[in-house]
Design an enzyme around this catalytic site. Structure first.
Site, PDB file in Angstrom:
ATOM      1  N   ASN A  88       0.869  -1.177   0.000  1.00 61.28           N
ATOM      2  CA  ASN A  88       0.000   0.000   0.000  1.00 61.28           C
ATOM      3  C   ASN A  88       0.906   1.227   0.000  1.00 61.28           C
ATOM      4  O   ASN A  88       1.485   1.568   1.023  1.00 61.28           O
ATOM      5  CB  ASN A  88      -0.888  -0.024   1.259  1.00 61.28           C
ATOM      6  CG  ASN A  88      -1.714   1.244   1.390  1.00 61.28           C
ATOM      7  OD1 ASN A  88      -1.821   2.025   0.444  1.00 61.28           O
ATOM      8  ND2 ASN A  88      -2.311   1.443   2.566  1.00 61.28           N
ATOM      9  N   TRP A  89       0.990   1.870  -1.178  1.00 63.18           N
ATOM     10  CA  TRP A  89       1.905   3.009  -1.290  1.00 63.18           C
ATOM     11  C   TRP A  89       1.295   4.311  -0.783  1.00 63.18           C
ATOM     12  O   TRP A  89       1.965   5.349  -0.794  1.00 63.18           O
ATOM     13  CB  TRP A  89       2.366   3.172  -2.744  1.00 63.18           C
ATOM     14  CG  TRP A  89       3.325   2.108  -3.185  1.00 63.18           C
ATOM     15  CD1 TRP A  89       3.917   1.156  -2.398  1.00 63.18           C
ATOM     16  CD2 TRP A  89       3.813   1.887  -4.517  1.00 63.18           C
ATOM     17  NE1 TRP A  89       4.739   0.355  -3.157  1.00 63.18           N
ATOM     18  CE2 TRP A  89       4.695   0.785  -4.465  1.00 63.18           C
ATOM     19  CE3 TRP A  89       3.589   2.508  -5.749  1.00 63.18           C
ATOM     20  CZ2 TRP A  89       5.352   0.301  -5.595  1.00 63.18           C
ATOM     21  CZ3 TRP A  89       4.246   2.013  -6.869  1.00 63.18           C
ATOM     22  CH2 TRP A  89       5.117   0.932  -6.794  1.00 63.18           C
ATOM     23  N   LYS A  90       0.022   4.264  -0.409  1.00 66.30           N
ATOM     24  CA  LYS A  90      -0.635   5.476   0.111  1.00 66.30           C
ATOM     25  C   LYS A  90      -0.380   6.646  -0.850  1.00 66.30           C
ATOM     26  O   LYS A  90      -0.439   6.454  -2.054  1.00 66.30           O
ATOM     27  CB  LYS A  90      -0.143   5.759   1.541  1.00 66.30           C
ATOM     28  CG  LYS A  90      -0.259   4.508   2.422  1.00 66.30           C
ATOM     29  CD  LYS A  90      -0.053   4.761   3.870  1.00 66.30           C
ATOM     30  CE  LYS A  90      -0.176   3.433   4.625  1.00 66.30           C
ATOM     31  NZ  LYS A  90      -0.178   3.603   6.054  1.00 66.30           N
TER      32      LYS A  90
ATOM     33  N   HIS B 163      -9.585   1.253   4.426  1.00 67.11           N
ATOM     34  CA  HIS B 163      -8.338   1.456   5.177  1.00 67.11           C
ATOM     35  C   HIS B 163      -8.603   2.425   6.334  1.00 67.11           C
ATOM     36  O   HIS B 163      -9.387   3.365   6.202  1.00 67.11           O
ATOM     37  CB  HIS B 163      -7.255   2.004   4.253  1.00 67.11           C
ATOM     38  CG  HIS B 163      -5.912   2.025   4.890  1.00 67.11           C
ATOM     39  ND1 HIS B 163      -5.527   3.029   5.750  1.00 67.11           N
ATOM     40  CD2 HIS B 163      -4.886   1.143   4.843  1.00 67.11           C
ATOM     41  CE1 HIS B 163      -4.309   2.755   6.191  1.00 67.11           C
ATOM     42  NE2 HIS B 163      -3.890   1.623   5.657  1.00 67.11           N
TER      43      HIS B 163
ATOM     44  N   GLU C  57      -7.026   4.850   7.411  1.00 60.14           N
ATOM     45  CA  GLU C  57      -6.816   6.272   7.087  1.00 60.14           C
ATOM     46  C   GLU C  57      -8.036   6.856   6.378  1.00 60.14           C
ATOM     47  O   GLU C  57      -8.370   8.026   6.559  1.00 60.14           O
ATOM     48  CB  GLU C  57      -5.528   6.441   6.254  1.00 60.14           C
ATOM     49  CG  GLU C  57      -4.293   6.272   7.133  1.00 60.14           C
ATOM     50  CD  GLU C  57      -3.083   5.692   6.423  1.00 60.14           C
ATOM     51  OE1 GLU C  57      -3.031   5.692   5.182  1.00 60.14           O
ATOM     52  OE2 GLU C  57      -2.171   5.216   7.138  1.00 60.14           O
TER      53      GLU C  57
ATOM     54  N   GLU D  89      -5.639  -4.703  10.449  1.00 60.85           N
ATOM     55  CA  GLU D  89      -4.666  -3.635  10.649  1.00 60.85           C
ATOM     56  C   GLU D  89      -5.005  -2.867  11.921  1.00 60.85           C
ATOM     57  O   GLU D  89      -5.803  -1.924  11.889  1.00 60.85           O
ATOM     58  CB  GLU D  89      -4.673  -2.675   9.453  1.00 60.85           C
ATOM     59  CG  GLU D  89      -4.258  -3.317   8.149  1.00 60.85           C
ATOM     60  CD  GLU D  89      -3.589  -2.313   7.212  1.00 60.85           C
ATOM     61  OE1 GLU D  89      -2.490  -2.614   6.729  1.00 60.85           O
ATOM     62  OE2 GLU D  89      -4.147  -1.233   6.987  1.00 60.85           O
TER      63      GLU D  89
ATOM     64  N   GLY E 203       2.193   2.551  10.736  1.00 58.07           N
ATOM     65  CA  GLY E 203       3.173   3.619  10.590  1.00 58.07           C
ATOM     66  C   GLY E 203       3.828   4.039  11.900  1.00 58.07           C
ATOM     67  O   GLY E 203       4.463   5.088  11.967  1.00 58.07           O
TER      68      GLY E 203
ATOM     69  N   SER F 203       3.115  -1.794  10.455  1.00 50.93           N
ATOM     70  CA  SER F 203       4.559  -1.842  10.730  1.00 50.93           C
ATOM     71  C   SER F 203       5.197  -3.198  10.416  1.00 50.93           C
ATOM     72  O   SER F 203       6.070  -3.654  11.148  1.00 50.93           O
ATOM     73  CB  SER F 203       4.846  -1.414  12.172  1.00 50.93           C
ATOM     74  OG  SER F 203       4.457  -0.055  12.364  1.00 50.93           O
TER      75      SER F 203
ATOM     76  N   GLY G  96       4.786   1.562   4.774  1.00 47.17           N
ATOM     77  CA  GLY G  96       6.117   2.176   4.714  1.00 47.17           C
ATOM     78  C   GLY G  96       7.197   1.281   4.117  1.00 47.17           C
ATOM     79  O   GLY G  96       7.959   1.721   3.238  1.00 47.17           O
TER      80      GLY G  96
HETATM   81  P1  PGA Z   1       2.617   0.541   7.648  1.00 50.55           P
HETATM   82  O1  PGA Z   1       1.185   0.718   6.958  1.00 50.55           O
HETATM   83  O2  PGA Z   1       3.203  -0.741   7.110  1.00 50.55           O
HETATM   84  O3  PGA Z   1       3.404   1.745   7.216  1.00 50.55           O
HETATM   85  O4  PGA Z   1       2.398   0.478   9.108  1.00 50.55           O
HETATM   86  C1  PGA Z   1       0.337  -0.373   6.742  1.00 50.55           C
HETATM   87  C2  PGA Z   1      -0.941   0.091   6.118  1.00 50.55           C
HETATM   88  O5  PGA Z   1      -1.415   1.185   6.477  1.00 50.55           O
HETATM   89  O6  PGA Z   1      -1.530  -0.588   5.268  1.00 50.55           O
END
Ligand code: PGA
Length: 250
Positions: free
Chosen positions: A9-11, A94, A96, A166, A172, A212, A234
């Site tokens: 997931n490159w966001k 997600h 976010e 998640e 993150g 993470s 990330g």
């Molecule tokens: P992260 O993000 O690996 O940077 O914690 C995971 C995600 O939000 O899908």
């Protein structure tokens, strides 16, 4: 036997040129290594990513999708648009999106239904916040998120469904859930899937862990019996680090 799925997931990171550069290097380090891998770049980078991975086993997904086929919905994308651009997967719900953009359990359900209907593979995200975990509400939150997300979806339609656990406090932050904590949450999700979609669908359902994930912790997490892959933020931005995670999973 469930095959592991490794999803990036490159966001809101990478331009089309950066996405192409990633793919060139990633394909080089993954040469000869067969794993189910999907890259989810920002929408603008989907065509460049599809082009750069053409002929490989790597699939491309979007980070969101709308439930209507078309309409006056500024900023949204439809399932038909994603399919036409070469996507096979789509991340839905997600945290976010839930935290910053008003996504709710019921809009997650609508997006999920539309994605499955269109033949896309949805990666439906669920997970508790830190306060919820501290208050002992993890199970309850996961059950509620799953119940609403799966509402009205038939076991037959759910064959392509994928879920990602998640925990919001792990995204993150560098604080990963322990393999045991994640395994327990995955069992809760699988039990909810069995109730809503039937035992067979639940047994075949791939449940990814996200939050993470790094090359150093990927193996221990994915060694758990109910952890069927990873959704990586990330650490998926660098081709070598994401390739190391993919290799740890397989
Ligand atoms: P992260 O993000 O690996 O940077 O914690 C995971 C995600 O939000 O899908």
């Amino acid at each position: 036997m469930r095959r592991k799925l490794l999803a990036a997931n490159w966001k809101m990171y990478k331009t089309p040129a950066e996405a192409q550069a990633f793919c060139r290097e990633f394909l080089r380090v993954m040469e000869g290594f067969g794993a189910d891998v999907v890259l989810c770049p920002p929408a603008l980078c989907i065509p460049a990513t599809v082009e750069a991975t053409r002929g490989s086993h790597i699939r491309v997904g979007a980070q969101n999708v709308h439930w209507d086929k078309e309409g006056a919905f500024t900023g949204e994308l439809s399932t038909g648009m994603l399919l036409a651009a070469g996507c096979t997967h789509v991340i839905i719900g997600h945290s976010e999106r839930r935290q910053y953009f008003g996504e709710t359990d019921s809009t997650v359900n609508k997006r999920l239904e539309a994605a499955l209907e269109a033949g896309l593979t949805p990666i439906c995200c669920v997970g508790e916040m830190l306060e919820e975990r501290k208050a002992g509400l993890t199970d309850e939150v996961l059950r509620r998120q799953c119940t609403v997300a799966f509402r009205g979806i038939s076991g037959e339609k759910a064959a392509k469904l994928t879920v990602a656990y998640e925990p919001v406090w792990a995204i993150g932050t560098g604080h990963t859930a322990t393999p045991e904590m994640a395994q327990e949450a995955h069992l809760t999700i699988r039990a909810e899937a069995a109730k809503a979609l039937g035992q067979q669908v639940a047994d075949d359902l791939r449940i990814l862990y996200g939050g993470s994930v790094k090359p150093e912790n990927a193996h221990a997490l994915m060694a758990q019996p109910d952890i069927d892959g990873a959704l990586v933020g990330g650490a998926s931005l660098d081709p070598k680090s994401f390739a190391a995670i993919c290799k740890a999973g397989a």
